[in-house]
Design a protein around this motif. Structure first.
Motif, PDB file in Angstrom:
ATOM      1  N   ASN A  35       9.285  83.107  19.818  1.00 53.53           N
ATOM      2  CA  ASN A  35      10.134  83.583  20.282  1.00 53.53           C
ATOM      3  C   ASN A  35       9.392  83.625  22.102  1.00 53.53           C
ATOM      4  N   TRP A  36       9.730  82.916  22.506  1.00 49.22           N
ATOM      5  CA  TRP A  36       8.863  81.401  23.447  1.00 49.22           C
ATOM      6  C   TRP A  36       8.885  82.736  25.260  1.00 49.22           C
ATOM      7  N   SER A  37       9.619  83.849  24.751  1.00 47.93           N
ATOM      8  CA  SER A  37      10.111  84.646  26.481  1.00 47.93           C
ATOM      9  C   SER A  37       8.966  85.176  26.221  1.00 47.93           C
ATOM     10  N   ALA A  38       8.016  85.742  25.276  1.00 51.95           N
ATOM     11  CA  ALA A  38       7.347  87.428  24.883  1.00 51.95           C
ATOM     12  C   ALA A  38       6.451  86.306  25.287  1.00 51.95           C
ATOM     13  N   THR A  39       5.971  85.146  25.005  1.00 50.71           N
ATOM     14  CA  THR A  39       5.233  84.372  24.663  1.00 50.71           C
ATOM     15  C   THR A  39       4.327  83.896  25.693  1.00 50.71           C
ATOM     16  N   VAL A  40       2.716  84.674  25.833  1.00 49.81           N
ATOM     17  CA  VAL A  40       1.572  84.169  26.772  1.00 49.81           C
ATOM     18  C   VAL A  40       0.338  84.044  26.930  1.00 49.81           C
ATOM     19  N   GLY A  45      -7.072  78.867  34.648  1.00 49.47           N
ATOM     20  CA  GLY A  45      -6.503  79.656  36.592  1.00 49.47           C
ATOM     21  C   GLY A  45      -5.765  80.728  36.536  1.00 49.47           C
ATOM     22  N   GLY A  46      -4.752  80.654  35.213  1.00 50.86           N
ATOM     23  CA  GLY A  46      -3.358  81.694  35.719  1.00 50.86           C
ATOM     24  C   GLY A  46      -3.353  82.391  34.359  1.00 50.86           C
ATOM     25  N   HIS A  47      -2.053  82.215  33.863  1.00 52.68           N
ATOM     26  CA  HIS A  47      -1.380  83.113  32.390  1.00 52.68           C
ATOM     27  C   HIS A  47      -0.349  81.958  32.260  1.00 52.68           C
ATOM     28  N   GLU A  93       4.473  78.646  34.197  1.00 48.42           N
ATOM     29  CA  GLU A  93       2.621  79.228  34.841  1.00 48.42           C
ATOM     30  C   GLU A  93       2.219  80.245  35.541  1.00 48.42           C
ATOM     31  N   ILE A  94       1.745  81.222  36.007  1.00 53.85           N
ATOM     32  CA  ILE A  94       1.439  81.717  37.436  1.00 53.85           C
ATOM     33  C   ILE A  94       0.075  81.829  37.869  1.00 53.85           C
ATOM     34  N   LYS A 116      -1.771  89.226  27.034  1.00 49.78           N
ATOM     35  CA  LYS A 116      -0.177  89.833  26.561  1.00 49.78           C
ATOM     36  C   LYS A 116       0.883  90.061  27.878  1.00 49.78           C
ATOM     37  N   LYS A 117      -0.292  91.026  28.419  1.00 50.13           N
ATOM     38  CA  LYS A 117       0.707  92.627  28.786  1.00 50.13           C
ATOM     39  C   LYS A 117       0.476  91.895  30.549  1.00 50.13           C
ATOM     40  N   PHE A 118       0.091  90.742  30.770  1.00 49.34           N
ATOM     41  CA  PHE A 118       0.346  89.868  32.229  1.00 49.34           C
ATOM     42  C   PHE A 118       1.278  90.161  32.664  1.00 49.34           C
ATOM     43  N   ALA A 119       2.574  89.548  31.778  1.00 48.13           N
ATOM     44  CA  ALA A 119       3.954  89.299  32.979  1.00 48.13           C
ATOM     45  C   ALA A 119       4.578  90.588  32.962  1.00 48.13           C
TER      46      ALA A 119
END
Length: 235
Positions: A35-40, A45-47, A93-94, A116-119
């Motif tokens: 479930n790559w779109s939901a994987t954070v 240095g970021g997410h 990566e952001i 996991k809430k970052f996106a």
């Protein structure tokens, strides 16, 4: 071309690219699907969104007070999440390039809570960009003074209050107490700012958004229209 027509054209082109990727699966096997779109995943240095082991790696260096970054969030983020990240072939990566106190305040809030809430925190702040940046531009002298003097946490809280960041975070399920706890994290603020300076030095970043693809800075690439063909070629 109207905005709707441009969006439709972009979706059709992306869909065609996705079909082409599927057709070449025997020549280039895709990584195991998840479930790559939901994987954070939180990085140093970021997410990172998507498959951590993807062969193609895209990094965006962005600023919350950058209008071009807001344009990219509107035009590129959805396409990446719909057509590129789900394949498992590319991750995204952001990372932050901090330009000012408002930018750092927003960054602290998007980092608030579980990584996991970052996106979705990021999406919530960027989607309201036109509203809160206008408030920032029209800030009174008294407001700007509150942003520049006092403890760091008091400055961040003043910015969050004046620009409706608390309201945005409430839509994500955060209480004001929870948001204030994140705004009071001076160690996190220093970490984000220090990482930003290190990234500028490492890559020679000149502005935002800037993109690094598989370790190489993409010169002259600051918008989705310019980035998309380079992603397609890499994949």
């Amino acid at each position: 071309m109207t905005m709707k027509a441009g969006l439709l054209k972009s979706i059709l082109l992306l869909a065609a690219g996705a079909i082409a990727l599927g057709a070449s699966a025997e020549d280039s096997p895709a990584p195991k699907r998840g479930n790559w779109s939901a994987t954070v995943t939180e990085t140093e240095g970021g997410h990172l969104l998507g498959n951590p082991d993807a062969p193609v790696k895209l990094v965006e260096f962005m600023s919350y007070t950058c209008s071009h970054c807001a344009d990219f969030a509107r035009e590129g983020d959805g396409a990446l999440k719909l057509f590129y990240i789900p394949t498992g072939r590319m991750n995204y990566e952001i990372r932050h390039l901090i330009r000012d106190p408002v930018d750092l305040t927003a960054a602290l809030l998007t980092h608030c809570g579980d990584p996991k809430k970052f996106a979705l925190n990021h999406e919530a702040v960027m989607s309201r960009y036109p509203q809160w940046i206008e408030k920032a531009r029209q800030a009174t002298q008294a407001q700007q003074s509150r942003w520049q003097f006092g403890t760091l946490s008091a400055r961040f809280q003043a910015i969050a209050s004046d620009l409706d960041f608390y309201e945005i975070m409430e839509t994500r399920g955060y209480s004001r107490i929870e948001a204030d706890r994140c705004l009071a994290d001076e160690a996190k603020a220093r970490e984000i700012a220090d990482t930003s300076r290190a990234d500028v030095d490492k890559y020679g970043l000149q502005g935002t958004p800037s993109f690094v693809l598989d370790g190489t800075l993409l010169e002259g690439t600051h918008a989705w229209e310019a980035l998309r063909p380079k992603l397609d070629e890499a994949i």
